[in-house]
Design an enzyme around this catalytic site. Sequence first.
Site, PDB file in Angstrom:
ATOM      1  N   GLY A  58     -23.445 -29.093  23.424  1.00 54.45           N
ATOM      2  CA  GLY A  58     -23.727 -30.480  23.780  1.00 54.45           C
ATOM      3  C   GLY A  58     -24.860 -31.097  22.988  1.00 54.45           C
ATOM      4  CD  GLN A  95     -24.241 -31.140  34.011  1.00 51.91           C
ATOM      5  OE1 GLN A  95     -23.446 -30.782  34.867  1.00 51.91           O
ATOM      6  NE2 GLN A  95     -25.095 -30.296  33.456  1.00 51.91           N
ATOM      7  CG  HIS A 111     -22.893 -23.513  28.534  1.00 52.16           C
ATOM      8  ND1 HIS A 111     -23.924 -23.421  29.444  1.00 52.16           N
ATOM      9  CD2 HIS A 111     -23.295 -24.398  27.606  1.00 52.16           C
ATOM     10  CE1 HIS A 111     -24.908 -24.226  29.073  1.00 52.16           C
ATOM     11  NE2 HIS A 111     -24.546 -24.829  27.967  1.00 52.16           N
ATOM     12  CB  CYS A 131     -30.879 -28.888  29.873  1.00 49.60           C
ATOM     13  SG  CYS A 131     -29.344 -28.723  30.804  1.00 49.60           S
TER      14      CYS A 131
END
Length: 384
Positions: A70, A180, A202, A326
Amino acid sequence: MECYLDNSATTRCFDEVRDIVVSAMTADYGNPSSMHTKGVEAERYIKRAKETIAANMKVNEKELFFTSGGTESNNLAIIGSAMANMRAGKHLITSSIEHPSVLNAMKYLEEQGFRVTYLPVDKDGVILLEALREALCEETILVSVMYVNNEIGSVQPIGEIGTIIKEKNPNTLYHVDAIQAFGKYKIYPKKQNIDMLSVSGHKINGPKGVGICYIGEKVKIKPIMFGGGQQRGMRSGTENVPGAAGIGKAVEISYENLTEKIDRLYELKQYFVDAISKIEGVTINGKIGMESAPHIVSASFEQVRSEVLLHALESRGIYVSAGSACASNKPAVSSVLKAIGVKKELLDSTVRFSLSSETTKEELSYCIEELNNILPKLRLYKRQ
C-alpha cells in the site's frame, strides 16, 4: 483461548493463498521475463491474478500494476502523478486524517514546491465536502482521499467526492487509498470517477509485500522506480510472482459471497460495540452501524493508558492495536483522534479492535469478558 483482533494491521493468509504462493515459489519459480517454459509458467500466475482483480474492479488488466504494498502504491500514485502534471498546476488536496504514506508523500511534494490543502473532518472523521468545494481551483491537479480510515473506521463518500471533483475541474486527478476498504466494499473506479487506487495484499488475507496500484489508462503519470522496464515501464524490477499470485487468490476469495460476509461482520461489530459501551468509562470514536466500516472499532477507556491495556489483553491471548500499527511500533499521539476532537485525556487511552471474515462471536465474547475483568483492576491501580 486466542483472540486476534488486529486485522487492520494484518490478516492471516487464507490457506488457498498460502498454497498458491508456495507453488509459485517452489514449483513454478521462473523469472516471468524469461522466454523459456519456466518463465512462461511464472508469467501465467501474473496474468491470472490480473484477470481476477480486473474482473472484480471492472477495469482493464493493463491498468493494474503490482507494487510492494500500500505504501508504494500511494507513493506511486501521488508523487508520480504530481510530477507528471506539475505544468498544469502545483496544488494538491488531501485530508487531515490520511495514512502516513499519503501525508508524508504530500510533505515531500511540499518540499518540491507544491501547495497542499489538508481538508478538515467532522467529529465522525468524515471530510467536510463544502471545504473540498472551496479548496478546488484551476491549479488543483490531484485530490487524494482514503476510503476507510485505518484508525477509527470512518467511511468517506467516495462517489460523491469524485463527482464534486470532476464537476469543478474534469482534469483534476482523483486518487483513493482503498487499503482498508478493498475486500469490504465493491469498488468500481470507472463508475466512481477514480483515476488511481491503492490496495494492499496483507489487509485482505493475502501475503505481505505485495500491493496493487490501479492507474486509469488516460492518467498522465511518471514512474518513481527505474530499471529494466517491467510492467510497461511503470514499475521496474522483477515481478513478485508469488505475491501477485497470492493477492489474486485473496481478491477472488474476499469477493465471494461478499454481501453475506459483510452483513455478518456488521452483526459482530454491533454485538461488540453494544457490549463494551455498557462498560463504565468507555467511549466509541466515530460512527457505528452501516455508516462505518464493518471491521473497525475505536474505543477510548478512561483512566487506562492504551499501551497498558494492550499488554494486559495480550497476557490473556487477545491481540489489539493502540491506534494504528502502520506507522511504527512506538506509541504516539494520533493525529486522527486529534482531528475528530477526542478529549485530550483520552488520546493516550484509545485502542483499536479490528475484525475479519474469520472472527467469531466466541472470540468477541471472550474479549468482552476480559475487558470487564481487567478494567476495574487497571483503574484501581491508576488511582493508587
